[in-house]
Design an enzyme around this catalytic site. Structure first.
Site, PDB file in Angstrom:
ATOM      1  N   GLY A 476      61.092 -66.201  56.475  1.00  0.00           N
ATOM      2  CA  GLY A 476      60.210 -65.226  55.337  1.00  0.00           C
ATOM      3  C   GLY A 476      59.248 -65.656  54.552  1.00  0.00           C
ATOM      4  CD  GLU A 701      66.365 -78.566  52.653  1.00  0.00           C
ATOM      5  OE1 GLU A 701      65.757 -78.339  51.916  1.00  0.00           O
ATOM      6  OE2 GLU A 701      66.530 -79.197  53.421  1.00  0.00           O
TER       7      GLU A 701
END
Lengths: 740, 81
Positions: A476, A701
């Site tokens: 994104g 992450e």
């Protein structure tokens, strides 16, 4: 839901516009690497080693070269022999075996032919004589006294030794007096854990098309997380000048760390150079699972000491990672992940051990999930032993600004406590545990990285803008770049077109990894916009006939006393007469990536008869710093969690004794699908990162770090037996129940 | 003088020292001085291409300016997914 510290009021940052790439993806117009086709294009196919470890004595390609449609054949002999110590030597060897095949699936030769079927038939006709060598398949085998070498090239990094070794890295960490702390402890819990190899599970297989022209220049179209890295690695592996190679990024169908390195492009380049035709290579799912980087398997022993009032006084342990067939930093990076709790006394060792399996690759927060599974499981047992609420125990020991990180320095401003409080105060955690279910808590940390990025912002004559970056959009980032530019320039986000440009059309940009794109590339966009605004003010001063200092930039317009506001479009319309095109490029090496924490909570039920674990409810809280586009942040949190649930419950590489993967398809390698998962509820916590103009922290992450421990803690509370081996698949759960 | 902090794996190259005060106006100058004191340590610090300076991690910090009272933590190459 978002929990936010005080921050400036933004007009665009923090909103949820329709993504700029949404239309193309919804209607099928988005072009992935495999969608590219060129006149005269050939198709590539590989011959792969059937042996886990074997010396290559001879390769006979004569029969293949005269088969129908065949235009080129390459083997390891066509590649330069990069010296030991060259950072890309292992990359080159991994994508084409030289003296030895190091795992089942290692490429030994490649063919380009008019059709894929012809290329596959020719590859199968290549004859290879092997001398079989001992196969090393586990951490224990790799580290055993007198163990055969999995790869004689390997030297232990940072050891100062030039002796061949199965050890990739050995990283000790030590502070305080661990022995004294354990002696004085009221509670000590010690356990051993293991986790399986797991794949990133991206839907789009690796693919590329390479066209090397008569002038020797290569055009590359590839799916990757970083086309500049594709260029640099391809150049290094082939020993070509970087300027010979242009890489155009394709849309990417998932990467999660697995597309931060290359497997195909240099092979396709040599096949194209030999044949004089464009060459396209698309991996099958079988090839992806057999020969691209999984996350390392792990084995660990963790011992933690605590006082009766819940102070965690010491941690002592060992974590080993099976890193595959070449050196890898997984063991070292794992050491960075023990940074969530104060632990005044700490003695840990992290080891990376080579195995005759595919070269491992990053998977979101590399190496942290394996460590968190072990440590967070033991912490949960301590909470049980002390009869303490698991969140209160963690709150009592959570790091805050100034506490030590793994590498020794102090944490900057972090939001771990805020994430713990967000879950503690959530409706989920305050609700009753459903009948027959149990609840688990787990946490995760990842440090994130900055590195180099470039951005060019062009203002068009009608006041629209183009934002050009070199960061492939894997989560994104295009929408985030447009939102930050809209905030800076003061124009509607949909009057901005964010573009990911090829390696010849934008400044160098490091690979999209380490949750860095919105942080570092976003910073380059902000810097370019701010410089552009200064130029806009100067042009406006000329148009308005006032001094440059008299102009302010307010909500997309130049404002000067006694003058009507001059909107951006009014300035761009007169660009030609006031100095020419309005364009700025900014580049940087971003420091100060903000660490990110997440806290997860789940409810599970365990079927006593089948061993199946069902996740009933799942909530995640994560510190995003500032969520530029909250929907994308939530998507990252949910995506990481979904992958973590798969890692926890089902996913694993199954090898036979020779190192052949037995479940190389999505039918047998079981990733969770929508019907396996509840709606994953998200709480975005916003503790702004002071090192970014909008307070951004990476979010891609951390979400995968807590799920394994979170679910294990719930399962253990449900069953009364501690699950210490991943995946917690039905047979393992049943076995654990039998031992109860 | 700025202080160089060595992670445990690096201490074997510095006679076991964990914190070393060395002259240097940049991280690179500190590495040169550290290598003079402990030959071979410089190469290890250069292979480790990141440093945390006053709490912020920087990649390839050779030319990064450091204040006289700075704390510099040398970190091996960092990566992500």
């Amino acid at each position: 839901m978002t929990i936010t510290e005080d921050r400036p009021a933004y007009k665009w940052v923090g909103t949820r516009p329709i993504r700029h790439d949404g239309y193309d993806k919804v209607v099928g117009k988005a072009r992935f690497a495999a969608d590219r086709n060129f006149p005269g294009q050939l198709h590539g196919a590989f011959l792969r080693s059937p042996h886990g470890h074997a010396r290559i004595l001879a390769i006979d390609t004569a029969a293949a070269e005269v088969m129908p449609g065949v235009k080129a054949v390459v083997t390891g002999a066509d590649f330069p022999d990069l010296p030991v110590g060259n950072p890309e030597r292992d990359t080159g060897i991994n994508l084409m075996a030289r003296d030895a095949a190091l795992y089942v699936g290692h490429v030994v030769a490649a063919v380009a032919a008019s059709t894929r079927a012809e290329a596959e038939a020719a590859a199968a006709a290549i004859e290879v004589r092997y001398e079989l060598l001992p196969v090393v398949l586990s951490i224990d085998e790799s580290m055993a006294d007198g163990a055969p070498l999995a790869n004689p090239d390997n030297r232990t990094a940072f050891s100062g030794s030039d002796d061949p070794s199965n050890l990739a890295t050995v990283t000790p960490l030590e502070r305080g007096d661990v022995d004294a702390a354990f002696e004085a402890a009221d509670v000590v819990v010690e356990r051993e854990f293991d986790t399986a190899w797991v794949h990133q599970g991206y839907i789009e297989p690796h693919a590329c098309v390479v066209d090397v022209g008569p002038d020797g220049r290569a055009d590359v179209w590839a799916s990757s997380q970083g086309h500049f890295r594709v260029r640099s690695q391809t150049a290094a592996v082939l020993d070509w000048d970087t300027a010979r190679i242009k890489v155009t990024p394709a849309e990417i169908g998932g990467g999660f760390g697995g597309k931060t390195t290359i497997y195909l492009e240099p092979v396709a380049a040599l096949l194209s150079e030999k044949s004089g035709r464009p060459v396209k290579i698309v991996m099958t799912r079988d090839e992806v699972l057999r020969a691209t980087g999984p996350a390392p398997a792990s084995k660990s022993r963790i011992r933690i000491a605590a006082t009766n009032d819940g102070e965690l006084t010491a941690i002592d342990g060992w974590i080993g990672y099976a890193v595959g067939c070449t050196n890898d930093m997984a063991g070292f990076v794992g050491a960075m992940s023990v940074a969530s709790y104060k632990f005044p006394n700490l003695k840990m060792e992290f080891v990376g051990a080579l195995t005759n399996t595919p070269r491992s690759a990053a998977y979101r927060a590399p190496s942290a999930p394996q460590a968190a599974f072990a440590i967070e499981s033991v912490i949960d047992e301590i909470a049980q032993a002390l009869d303490m609420d698991p969140i209160e125990l963690r709150l009592k020991n959570a790091v805050v600004e100034g506490d030590l990180t793994s590498m020794g320095g102090p944490h900057p401003r972090v939001g771990f406590v805020e994430c713990l409080e967000a879950i503690r105060d959530s409706e989920h955690y305050r609700s009753s545990v459903p009948e027959g279910a149990a609840r688990g808590i787990g946490t995760g940390f990842w440090f994130n990285i900055g590195e180099q990025s470039s951005a060019t912002v062009n203002l068009n004559e009608d006041g629209t803008a183009t934002v050009i970056t070199g960061s492939p959009d894997i989560g994104g980032s295009r929408a985030s770049m447009a939102l930050m530019a809209a905030e800076e320039l003061g124009i509607d986000v949909h009057r901005i077109t964010p573009v990911v440009a090829d390696t010849e059309s934008v400044g160098f940009t490091d690979v999209t990894e380490g949750s860095r794109a919105t942080f570092a590339t976003g910073m380059a966009v902000v810097n370019a916009c701010r410089e552009l605004v200064e130029e806009l003010k100067a042009r406006a001063a000329t148009i308005l006939g006032v001094g440059a200092d008299a102009v302010e930039w307010v909500d997309g317009a130049a404002v000067a006393a006694d003058k009507d506001p001059l909107p951006l479009a009014g300035i761009t319309a007169k660009a030609k007469g006031t100095g020419g095109p309005l364009t700025v490029t900014a580049s940087l090496n971003a420091g100060g990536a903000g660490p990110s924490f997440a806290v997860h909570c789940c409810d599970v039920v365990v079927d006593d008869e089948t061993g199946r674990v069902e996740v009933l409810r799942y909530t995640t809280a994560q510190d995003a710093g500032t969520a530029i586009h909250p929907s994308y942040v939530e998507g990252q949190m949910q995506g990481g969690t979904a992958q973590g649930i798969g890692w926890a419950l089902n996913e694993e590489y199954v090898y036979d004794d020779d190192g052949t993967m037995l479940n190389a398809s999505f039918l047998d390698y079981r990733v969770p699908v929508a019907s396996d998962l509840p709606m994953i509820e998200t709480i975005i916590v916003e503790v702004p990162n002071p090192a970014h103009p909008y307070g951004v922290r990476g979010v891609g992450e951390t979400g995968i770090v807590p799920p394994m421990a979170t679910i294990a803690n719930a399962v253990s509370r449900a069953t009364g037996v501690r699950l210490s081996s991943l995946p917690m698949s039905p047979p393992k759960v049943l076995a654990a129940l039998d031992e109860r | 003088m700025p202080r160089a902090h060595l992670m445990t794996p690096l201490r074997r190259f510095a006679d076991g020292e964990s914190v070393i005060e060395v002259e240097g106006a940049t991280v690179g100058e500190m590495i040169v001085e550290l290598d003079r004191l402990f030959p071979g340590l410089g190469e290890m610090l250069t292979m480790g291409s990141s440093a945390a300076v006053d709490g912020l991690i920087h990649a390839e910090p050779e030319f990064l300016a450091v204040e006289p009272d700075a704390d510099v933590y040398f970190v091996a190459p960092l990566t992500g997914g």
